[in-house]
Design a protein around this motif. Structure first.
Motif, PDB file in Angstrom:
ATOM      1  N   LYS A  55       0.727  -1.245  -0.038  1.00  0.00           N
ATOM      2  CA  LYS A  55      -0.031  -0.056   0.154  1.00  0.00           C
ATOM      3  C   LYS A  55       0.721   1.088  -0.071  1.00  0.00           C
ATOM      4  CE  LYS A  55      -0.563  -0.552   4.966  1.00  0.00           C
ATOM      5  NZ  LYS A  55      -1.514  -0.831   6.242  1.00  0.00           N
ATOM      6  N   THR A  56       0.446   2.288  -0.645  1.00  0.00           N
ATOM      7  CA  THR A  56       1.297   3.622  -0.685  1.00  0.00           C
ATOM      8  C   THR A  56       0.677   4.460   0.491  1.00  0.00           C
ATOM      9  OG1 THR A  56       1.411   3.269  -3.048  1.00  0.00           O
ATOM     10  CG2 THR A  56       1.698   5.548  -2.206  1.00  0.00           C
ATOM     11  N   ILE A  57       1.571   4.768   1.245  1.00  0.00           N
ATOM     12  CA  ILE A  57       1.292   5.839   2.435  1.00  0.00           C
ATOM     13  C   ILE A  57       1.729   7.007   1.958  1.00  0.00           C
ATOM     14  CG2 ILE A  57       1.106   6.232   4.860  1.00  0.00           C
ATOM     15  CD1 ILE A  57      -0.374   3.371   4.153  1.00  0.00           C
ATOM     16  N   VAL A  58       1.011   8.293   2.019  1.00  0.00           N
ATOM     17  CA  VAL A  58       1.649   9.510   1.851  1.00  0.00           C
ATOM     18  C   VAL A  58       2.110  10.060   3.283  1.00  0.00           C
ATOM     19  CG1 VAL A  58       0.901  11.989   1.139  1.00  0.00           C
ATOM     20  CG2 VAL A  58      -0.114  10.041   0.159  1.00  0.00           C
ATOM     21  N   PRO A  67       5.721  15.928  -0.258  1.00  0.00           N
ATOM     22  CA  PRO A  67       5.492  14.780   0.551  1.00  0.00           C
ATOM     23  C   PRO A  67       6.257  13.274   0.062  1.00  0.00           C
ATOM     24  CG  PRO A  67       3.537  15.486  -0.169  1.00  0.00           C
ATOM     25  CD  PRO A  67       4.605  16.264  -0.917  1.00  0.00           C
ATOM     26  N   ILE A  68       6.361  12.400   1.001  1.00  0.00           N
ATOM     27  CA  ILE A  68       7.008  11.082   0.668  1.00  0.00           C
ATOM     28  C   ILE A  68       5.872   9.876   0.261  1.00  0.00           C
ATOM     29  CG2 ILE A  68       8.625   9.246   1.810  1.00  0.00           C
ATOM     30  CD1 ILE A  68       9.065  12.050   3.624  1.00  0.00           C
ATOM     31  N   LEU A  69       6.219   9.179  -0.554  1.00  0.00           N
ATOM     32  CA  LEU A  69       5.230   8.129  -0.839  1.00  0.00           C
ATOM     33  C   LEU A  69       6.082   6.827  -0.286  1.00  0.00           C
ATOM     34  CD1 LEU A  69       4.501   8.762  -4.455  1.00  0.00           C
ATOM     35  CD2 LEU A  69       3.149   9.372  -2.368  1.00  0.00           C
ATOM     36  N   ALA A  70       5.399   6.306   0.935  1.00  0.00           N
ATOM     37  CA  ALA A  70       6.059   5.197   1.654  1.00  0.00           C
ATOM     38  C   ALA A  70       5.286   3.832   1.204  1.00  0.00           C
ATOM     39  CB  ALA A  70       6.068   5.571   2.988  1.00  0.00           C
ATOM     40  N   LEU A  71       5.808   2.765   0.611  1.00  0.00           N
ATOM     41  CA  LEU A  71       5.143   1.573   0.193  1.00  0.00           C
ATOM     42  C   LEU A  71       5.577   0.784   1.217  1.00  0.00           C
ATOM     43  CD1 LEU A  71       5.243   3.283  -2.391  1.00  0.00           C
ATOM     44  CD2 LEU A  71       4.962   1.089  -3.479  1.00  0.00           C
ATOM     45  N   VAL A  72       4.487   0.135   1.843  1.00  0.00           N
ATOM     46  CA  VAL A  72       4.790  -1.017   2.966  1.00  0.00           C
ATOM     47  C   VAL A  72       3.776  -2.049   2.875  1.00  0.00           C
ATOM     48  CG1 VAL A  72       5.340   0.507   4.709  1.00  0.00           C
ATOM     49  CG2 VAL A  72       3.082   0.117   4.527  1.00  0.00           C
ATOM     50  N   PRO A  73       4.074  -3.400   3.004  1.00  0.00           N
ATOM     51  CA  PRO A  73       3.268  -4.440   3.060  1.00  0.00           C
ATOM     52  C   PRO A  73       1.951  -4.267   3.458  1.00  0.00           C
ATOM     53  CG  PRO A  73       5.308  -5.347   3.799  1.00  0.00           C
ATOM     54  CD  PRO A  73       5.173  -3.765   3.907  1.00  0.00           C
ATOM     55  N   ALA A  74       0.748  -4.708   2.923  1.00  0.00           N
ATOM     56  CA  ALA A  74      -0.642  -4.997   3.299  1.00  0.00           C
ATOM     57  C   ALA A  74      -0.858  -4.709   4.920  1.00  0.00           C
ATOM     58  CB  ALA A  74      -1.458  -5.645   2.652  1.00  0.00           C
ATOM     59  N   PRO A  75      -0.223  -5.871   5.525  1.00  0.00           N
ATOM     60  CA  PRO A  75      -0.634  -5.950   6.817  1.00  0.00           C
ATOM     61  C   PRO A  75       0.337  -5.109   7.983  1.00  0.00           C
ATOM     62  CG  PRO A  75       0.542  -8.146   6.029  1.00  0.00           C
ATOM     63  CD  PRO A  75       0.437  -6.995   4.913  1.00  0.00           C
ATOM     64  N   ALA A  76       1.323  -4.396   7.313  1.00  0.00           N
ATOM     65  CA  ALA A  76       2.202  -3.475   8.225  1.00  0.00           C
ATOM     66  C   ALA A  76       1.703  -2.005   8.259  1.00  0.00           C
ATOM     67  CB  ALA A  76       3.591  -3.643   7.534  1.00  0.00           C
ATOM     68  N   LEU A 124       9.709   5.552  -1.103  1.00  0.00           N
ATOM     69  CA  LEU A 124      10.325   4.749  -0.295  1.00  0.00           C
ATOM     70  C   LEU A 124       9.860   3.409  -0.219  1.00  0.00           C
ATOM     71  CD1 LEU A 124      10.974   6.780   3.078  1.00  0.00           C
ATOM     72  CD2 LEU A 124      12.651   6.478   1.070  1.00  0.00           C
ATOM     73  N   VAL A 125      10.254   2.273  -0.467  1.00  0.00           N
ATOM     74  CA  VAL A 125       9.850   0.935  -0.539  1.00  0.00           C
ATOM     75  C   VAL A 125      10.368   0.171   0.466  1.00  0.00           C
ATOM     76  CG1 VAL A 125       9.370  -1.006  -2.072  1.00  0.00           C
ATOM     77  CG2 VAL A 125       9.346   0.958  -2.917  1.00  0.00           C
ATOM     78  N   ILE A 162      14.648   0.203   1.661  1.00  0.00           N
ATOM     79  CA  ILE A 162      14.873   0.594   3.176  1.00  0.00           C
ATOM     80  C   ILE A 162      13.809   0.069   3.969  1.00  0.00           C
ATOM     81  CG2 ILE A 162      14.008   2.872   3.023  1.00  0.00           C
ATOM     82  CD1 ILE A 162      16.578   3.738   4.386  1.00  0.00           C
ATOM     83  N   PRO A 163      14.273  -0.553   5.187  1.00  0.00           N
ATOM     84  CA  PRO A 163      13.269  -0.888   6.287  1.00  0.00           C
ATOM     85  C   PRO A 163      12.449   0.244   6.713  1.00  0.00           C
ATOM     86  CG  PRO A 163      15.273  -1.871   6.887  1.00  0.00           C
ATOM     87  CD  PRO A 163      15.529  -0.688   5.770  1.00  0.00           C
ATOM     88  N   ILE A 164      11.028   0.248   6.452  1.00  0.00           N
ATOM     89  CA  ILE A 164      10.352   1.436   6.997  1.00  0.00           C
ATOM     90  C   ILE A 164       8.694   1.082   7.602  1.00  0.00           C
ATOM     91  CG2 ILE A 164      11.169   3.364   5.395  1.00  0.00           C
ATOM     92  CD1 ILE A 164       8.574   2.834   3.390  1.00  0.00           C
TER      93      ILE A 164
END
Length: 166
Positions: A55-58, A67-76, A124-125, A162-164
């Motif tokens: 998912k993309t989190i602004v 702003p930054i677009l932070a991509l993290v796995p769905a459950p995180a 950031l992914v 990177i771990p985010i």
């Protein structure tokens, strides 16, 4: 009307045209989706592990700057301290849904780094993406999901891997 059907997409948008033009292998999926559909629901509809749907989190900066677009796995969840550290900011914040839509010009559920190329967003992914050859991301509109190689996503968006997440 909500259905549980999913099918390979026939509609085209700027994201699918861009991927085709760059000869990047991808699959596009149309999903039953509304404002309340989240990334875990998407994974269930696609029949893939939720960790494979990003998912993309602004995330907004405290200072000036896009702003930054932070991509993290769905459950995180996105870890704001890790994001701040990754972009050399003292503090970052999560905007409201409405603010995220205003900042990107896209509806939540359809915010995608692929639809925002060359718009100045830093991407950031989460490092967990490297556990997969392909991941799923939003295709730039609600109900459109794109599966593409992780390396292609990183190269296209100039993302930092990177771990985010927490």
């Amino acid at each position: 009307m909500k259905t549980d059907s999913i099918h390979q997409m026939t509609t085209r948008n700027n994201v699918t045209r861009l991927l085709e033009a760059r000869k990047i292998p991808f699959a596009a999926f149309e999903l039953a989706s509304d404002e309340k559909t989240n990334a875990v629901d998407t994974a269930l509809q696609l029949g893939v592990p939720p960790e494979m749907v990003f998912k993309t989190i602004v995330v907004t900066r405290s200072g000036k700057g896009k702003p930054i677009l932070a991509l993290v796995p769905a459950p995180a969840e996105v870890d704001l301290k890790l994001v701040a550290s990754a972009v050399n900011e003292k503090k970052v914040a999560l905007p409201t849904q409405k603010e995220a839509e205003q900042l990107t010009g896209l509806q939540t559920g359809g915010i995608s780094p692929l639809a925002l190329l060359n718009k100045g967003f830093q991407v950031l992914v989460d490092a967990s993406a490297k556990n997969f050859s392909d991941i799923h991301v939003s295709g730039g509109q609600r109900g459109l999901n794109i599966r593409l190689p992780v390396q292609a996503l990183i190269q296209l968006t100039n993302a930092k891997l990177i771990p985010i997440r927490r």
